[in-house]
Design a protein around this motif. Sequence first.
Motif, mmCIF file in Angstrom:
data_model
loop_
_atom_site.group_PDB
_atom_site.id
_atom_site.type_symbol
_atom_site.label_atom_id
_atom_site.label_comp_id
_atom_site.label_asym_id
_atom_site.label_seq_id
_atom_site.Cartn_x
_atom_site.Cartn_y
_atom_site.Cartn_z
ATOM 1 N N VAL A 1 5.159 2.439 -10.444
ATOM 2 C CA VAL A 1 4.019 2.812 -10.159
ATOM 3 C C VAL A 1 3.782 4.398 -9.503
ATOM 4 O O VAL A 1 5.085 4.709 -9.242
ATOM 5 C CB VAL A 1 3.184 2.058 -9.173
ATOM 6 N N LYS A 2 2.675 4.941 -9.464
ATOM 7 C CA LYS A 2 2.926 6.324 -8.881
ATOM 8 C C LYS A 2 3.117 5.958 -7.531
ATOM 9 O O LYS A 2 2.756 5.086 -6.629
ATOM 10 C CB LYS A 2 1.610 6.919 -9.152
ATOM 11 N N PRO A 3 3.878 7.189 -6.834
ATOM 12 C CA PRO A 3 4.184 7.079 -5.407
ATOM 13 C C PRO A 3 3.233 6.975 -4.447
ATOM 14 O O PRO A 3 3.204 6.133 -3.441
ATOM 15 C CB PRO A 3 4.774 8.558 -5.218
ATOM 16 N N GLY A 4 1.954 7.623 -4.400
ATOM 17 C CA GLY A 4 0.704 7.398 -3.529
ATOM 18 C C GLY A 4 0.445 6.065 -3.589
ATOM 19 O O GLY A 4 -0.046 5.357 -2.497
ATOM 20 N N TYR A 5 0.216 5.370 -4.715
ATOM 21 C CA TYR A 5 -0.246 3.942 -4.913
ATOM 22 C C TYR A 5 0.777 3.185 -4.320
ATOM 23 O O TYR A 5 0.304 2.037 -3.343
ATOM 24 C CB TYR A 5 -0.333 3.557 -6.481
ATOM 25 N N GLY A 6 1.800 3.209 -4.337
ATOM 26 C CA GLY A 6 2.994 2.549 -3.583
ATOM 27 C C GLY A 6 3.048 2.538 -2.093
ATOM 28 O O GLY A 6 2.970 1.500 -1.472
ATOM 29 N N ARG A 7 3.106 3.744 -1.901
ATOM 30 C CA ARG A 7 3.366 4.188 -0.393
ATOM 31 C C ARG A 7 2.008 3.829 0.349
ATOM 32 O O ARG A 7 2.104 3.472 1.754
ATOM 33 C CB ARG A 7 3.465 5.459 -0.087
ATOM 34 N N ASN A 8 0.751 4.092 -0.231
ATOM 35 C CA ASN A 8 -0.383 4.017 0.691
ATOM 36 C C ASN A 8 -1.298 2.610 0.706
ATOM 37 O O ASN A 8 -2.148 2.342 1.387
ATOM 38 C CB ASN A 8 -1.501 5.246 0.146
ATOM 39 N N PHE A 9 -1.019 1.874 -0.538
ATOM 40 C CA PHE A 9 -1.611 0.664 -0.845
ATOM 41 C C PHE A 9 -0.703 -0.498 -0.956
ATOM 42 O O PHE A 9 -0.771 -1.616 -0.015
ATOM 43 C CB PHE A 9 -2.660 0.662 -1.989
ATOM 44 N N LEU A 10 0.200 -0.435 -1.872
ATOM 45 C CA LEU A 10 0.939 -1.757 -2.202
ATOM 46 C C LEU A 10 1.785 -2.079 -1.166
ATOM 47 O O LEU A 10 1.973 -3.404 -0.469
ATOM 48 C CB LEU A 10 1.960 -1.453 -3.546
ATOM 49 N N ILE A 11 2.751 -1.024 -0.140
ATOM 50 C CA ILE A 11 3.568 -1.591 0.560
ATOM 51 C C ILE A 11 2.866 -1.836 1.985
ATOM 52 O O ILE A 11 3.179 -2.994 2.480
ATOM 53 C CB ILE A 11 4.724 -0.344 0.690
ATOM 54 N N PRO A 12 1.787 -0.908 2.554
ATOM 55 C CA PRO A 12 1.078 -1.678 3.723
ATOM 56 C C PRO A 12 0.285 -2.605 3.648
ATOM 57 O O PRO A 12 0.356 -3.477 4.634
ATOM 58 C CB PRO A 12 0.110 -0.335 3.925
ATOM 59 N N GLN A 13 -0.100 -3.154 2.214
ATOM 60 C CA GLN A 13 -0.742 -4.369 2.341
ATOM 61 C C GLN A 13 -0.102 -5.469 2.329
ATOM 62 O O GLN A 13 -0.424 -6.815 2.286
ATOM 63 C CB GLN A 13 -1.871 -4.153 1.011
ATOM 64 N N GLY A 14 1.361 -5.304 1.880
ATOM 65 C CA GLY A 14 2.164 -6.640 1.877
ATOM 66 C C GLY A 14 2.247 -6.924 0.539
ATOM 67 O O GLY A 14 2.703 -8.062 0.294
ATOM 68 N N PHE A 15 1.989 -6.288 -0.562
ATOM 69 C CA PHE A 15 1.810 -6.634 -2.041
ATOM 70 C C PHE A 15 3.273 -6.439 -2.618
ATOM 71 O O PHE A 15 3.469 -6.939 -3.704
ATOM 72 C CB PHE A 15 0.706 -5.952 -2.735
ATOM 73 N N ALA A 16 4.006 -5.607 -2.164
ATOM 74 C CA ALA A 16 5.125 -5.192 -2.565
ATOM 75 C C ALA A 16 6.255 -4.726 -1.524
ATOM 76 O O ALA A 16 5.984 -4.458 -0.480
ATOM 77 C CB ALA A 16 5.004 -4.083 -3.672
ATOM 78 N N GLN A 17 7.348 -4.371 -2.107
ATOM 79 C CA GLN A 17 8.474 -3.850 -1.315
ATOM 80 C C GLN A 17 9.225 -2.936 -2.384
ATOM 81 O O GLN A 17 9.152 -2.951 -3.221
ATOM 82 C CB GLN A 17 9.506 -5.050 -0.776
ATOM 83 N N LEU A 18 9.889 -1.837 -1.726
ATOM 84 C CA LEU A 18 10.884 -1.287 -2.294
ATOM 85 C C LEU A 18 12.017 -1.705 -3.038
ATOM 86 O O LEU A 18 12.474 -2.703 -2.776
ATOM 87 C CB LEU A 18 11.588 0.014 -1.602
#
Length: 146
Positions: free
Chosen positions: A21-38
Amino acid sequence: MELILKQDVQNLGFKDDVVTVKPGYGRNFLIPQGFAQLATPSAKKVLAENLKQRAFKEAKIVDDAKKLAEALKALEIKITAKAGGEKLFGSITNIDIAAALEAAGQPIERKFITSGVVKRTGKYAATVRLHREVVIELPYEIVAEK
Protein backbone atom coordinates in the motif's frame (compact mmCIF):
# COMPACT_ATOMS: atom_id res chain seq x y z
CA MET A 1 5.09 -0.20 1.90
CA GLU A 2 4.50 -3.89 2.65
CA LEU A 3 2.06 -4.83 5.40
CA ILE A 4 0.60 -8.03 6.84
CA LEU A 5 -3.15 -7.72 7.39
CA LYS A 6 -4.39 -8.70 10.84
CA GLN A 7 -8.03 -8.85 9.68
CA ASP A 8 -10.08 -8.62 6.49
CA VAL A 9 -10.04 -5.14 4.93
CA GLN A 10 -12.63 -4.55 2.23
CA ASN A 11 -11.17 -3.78 -1.22
CA LEU A 12 -7.65 -4.56 0.03
CA GLY A 13 -7.30 -8.17 1.18
CA PHE A 14 -8.00 -10.90 3.68
CA LYS A 15 -6.46 -11.70 7.05
CA ASP A 16 -2.79 -12.80 6.85
CA ASP A 17 -2.30 -11.45 3.31
CA VAL A 18 0.88 -9.53 2.53
CA VAL A 19 -0.18 -6.38 0.68
CA THR A 20 1.61 -3.37 -0.75
CA VAL A 21 0.00 0.00 0.00
CA LYS A 22 1.00 3.62 -0.17
CA PRO A 23 3.00 4.70 2.91
CA GLY A 24 0.45 7.26 4.10
CA TYR A 25 -2.43 4.76 4.02
CA GLY A 26 -0.37 2.26 5.99
CA ARG A 27 1.10 4.67 8.56
CA ASN A 28 -1.96 6.83 9.11
CA PHE A 29 -4.84 4.35 8.89
CA LEU A 30 -4.07 0.63 8.73
CA ILE A 31 -1.41 0.36 11.46
CA PRO A 32 -3.01 2.76 14.03
CA GLN A 33 -6.45 1.12 13.60
CA GLY A 34 -4.90 -2.30 14.22
CA PHE A 35 -5.77 -3.63 10.76
CA ALA A 36 -2.16 -4.38 9.77
CA GLN A 37 1.45 -4.66 10.92
CA LEU A 38 4.73 -4.04 9.13
CA ALA A 39 5.95 -6.94 6.98
CA THR A 40 9.45 -7.28 8.39
CA PRO A 41 11.47 -10.42 7.52
CA SER A 42 10.87 -11.89 10.99
CA ALA A 43 7.12 -11.17 10.79
CA LYS A 44 7.01 -12.89 7.38
CA LYS A 45 8.70 -16.00 8.83
CA VAL A 46 6.20 -16.14 11.70
CA LEU A 47 3.33 -15.71 9.22
CA ALA A 48 4.65 -18.52 7.00
CA GLU A 49 4.86 -20.88 9.99
CA ASN A 50 1.34 -19.98 11.15
CA LEU A 51 -0.08 -20.50 7.65
CA LYS A 52 1.65 -23.88 7.38
CA GLN A 53 0.12 -25.02 10.66
CA ARG A 54 -3.30 -23.70 9.72
CA ALA A 55 -3.40 -25.37 6.28
CA PHE A 56 -5.03 -28.58 7.53
CA LYS A 57 -7.75 -26.75 9.45
CA GLU A 58 -8.34 -24.55 6.40
CA ALA A 59 -9.09 -27.58 4.20
CA LYS A 60 -11.93 -28.62 6.52
CA ILE A 61 -13.34 -25.09 6.59
CA VAL A 62 -13.33 -24.96 2.77
CA ASP A 63 -15.15 -28.32 2.61
CA ASP A 64 -17.81 -27.05 5.04
CA ALA A 65 -18.22 -23.90 2.96
CA LYS A 66 -18.69 -25.97 -0.21
CA LYS A 67 -21.37 -28.09 1.50
CA LEU A 68 -23.14 -24.90 2.61
CA ALA A 69 -22.89 -23.59 -0.96
CA GLU A 70 -24.65 -26.70 -2.29
CA ALA A 71 -27.38 -26.31 0.33
CA LEU A 72 -27.86 -22.64 -0.62
CA LYS A 73 -28.07 -23.43 -4.34
CA ALA A 74 -30.90 -25.88 -3.60
CA LEU A 75 -32.97 -23.13 -1.92
CA GLU A 76 -35.62 -21.17 -3.78
CA ILE A 77 -35.77 -17.72 -2.26
CA LYS A 78 -38.85 -15.59 -2.81
CA ILE A 79 -39.02 -12.16 -1.24
CA THR A 80 -42.40 -10.50 -1.06
CA ALA A 81 -42.62 -6.73 -1.12
CA LYS A 82 -45.26 -4.09 -1.59
CA ALA A 83 -45.44 -3.03 -5.21
CA GLY A 84 -47.49 -0.99 -7.61
CA GLY A 85 -47.36 -2.99 -10.81
CA GLU A 86 -43.73 -4.00 -11.30
CA LYS A 87 -42.21 -1.11 -9.35
CA LEU A 88 -41.57 -1.69 -5.64
CA PHE A 89 -42.49 0.74 -2.89
CA GLY A 90 -39.00 0.89 -1.42
CA SER A 91 -36.15 -1.42 -2.37
CA ILE A 92 -34.65 -4.84 -1.69
CA THR A 93 -31.07 -4.92 -0.39
CA ASN A 94 -28.66 -7.48 1.04
CA ILE A 95 -30.36 -7.03 4.44
CA ASP A 96 -33.61 -8.41 3.02
CA ILE A 97 -31.79 -11.30 1.35
CA ALA A 98 -30.03 -12.17 4.63
CA ALA A 99 -33.41 -12.12 6.42
CA ALA A 100 -34.91 -14.44 3.77
CA LEU A 101 -31.96 -16.84 4.12
CA GLU A 102 -32.33 -16.83 7.90
CA ALA A 103 -36.05 -17.58 7.56
CA ALA A 104 -35.10 -20.52 5.29
CA GLY A 105 -32.78 -21.86 8.00
CA GLN A 106 -29.43 -20.78 6.51
CA PRO A 107 -28.23 -17.74 8.48
CA ILE A 108 -25.57 -15.80 6.54
CA GLU A 109 -24.15 -12.47 7.70
CA ARG A 110 -25.27 -9.65 5.46
CA LYS A 111 -21.73 -8.34 4.96
CA PHE A 112 -20.96 -11.48 2.94
CA ILE A 113 -23.90 -10.90 0.58
CA THR A 114 -23.42 -8.54 -2.36
CA SER A 115 -26.38 -7.44 -4.40
CA GLY A 116 -27.37 -4.19 -5.92
CA VAL A 117 -30.37 -2.19 -4.79
CA VAL A 118 -33.38 -3.74 -6.52
CA LYS A 119 -36.50 -1.65 -7.14
CA ARG A 120 -38.56 -3.90 -9.46
CA THR A 121 -40.14 -7.33 -9.22
CA GLY A 122 -38.48 -10.20 -11.07
CA LYS A 123 -35.61 -12.66 -10.84
CA TYR A 124 -32.16 -11.55 -9.72
CA ALA A 125 -28.90 -13.02 -8.44
CA ALA A 126 -26.79 -12.07 -5.42
CA THR A 127 -23.16 -12.96 -4.79
CA VAL A 128 -22.50 -14.75 -1.49
CA ARG A 129 -18.94 -15.15 -0.20
CA LEU A 130 -18.82 -18.12 2.16
CA HIS A 131 -15.02 -18.31 2.21
CA ARG A 132 -12.27 -16.52 0.33
CA GLU A 133 -12.20 -19.48 -2.07
CA VAL A 134 -15.95 -20.24 -2.14
CA VAL A 135 -18.15 -17.62 -3.80
CA ILE A 136 -21.55 -18.49 -5.25
CA GLU A 137 -24.29 -16.80 -7.24
CA LEU A 138 -27.56 -17.09 -5.32
CA PRO A 139 -30.71 -16.66 -7.43
CA TYR A 140 -33.74 -15.06 -5.81
CA GLU A 141 -37.10 -13.75 -6.92
CA ILE A 142 -39.00 -10.68 -5.85
CA VAL A 143 -42.77 -10.97 -6.00
CA ALA A 144 -45.47 -8.40 -5.32
CA GLU A 145 -47.46 -8.68 -2.11
CA LYS A 146 -51.12 -9.52 -2.68
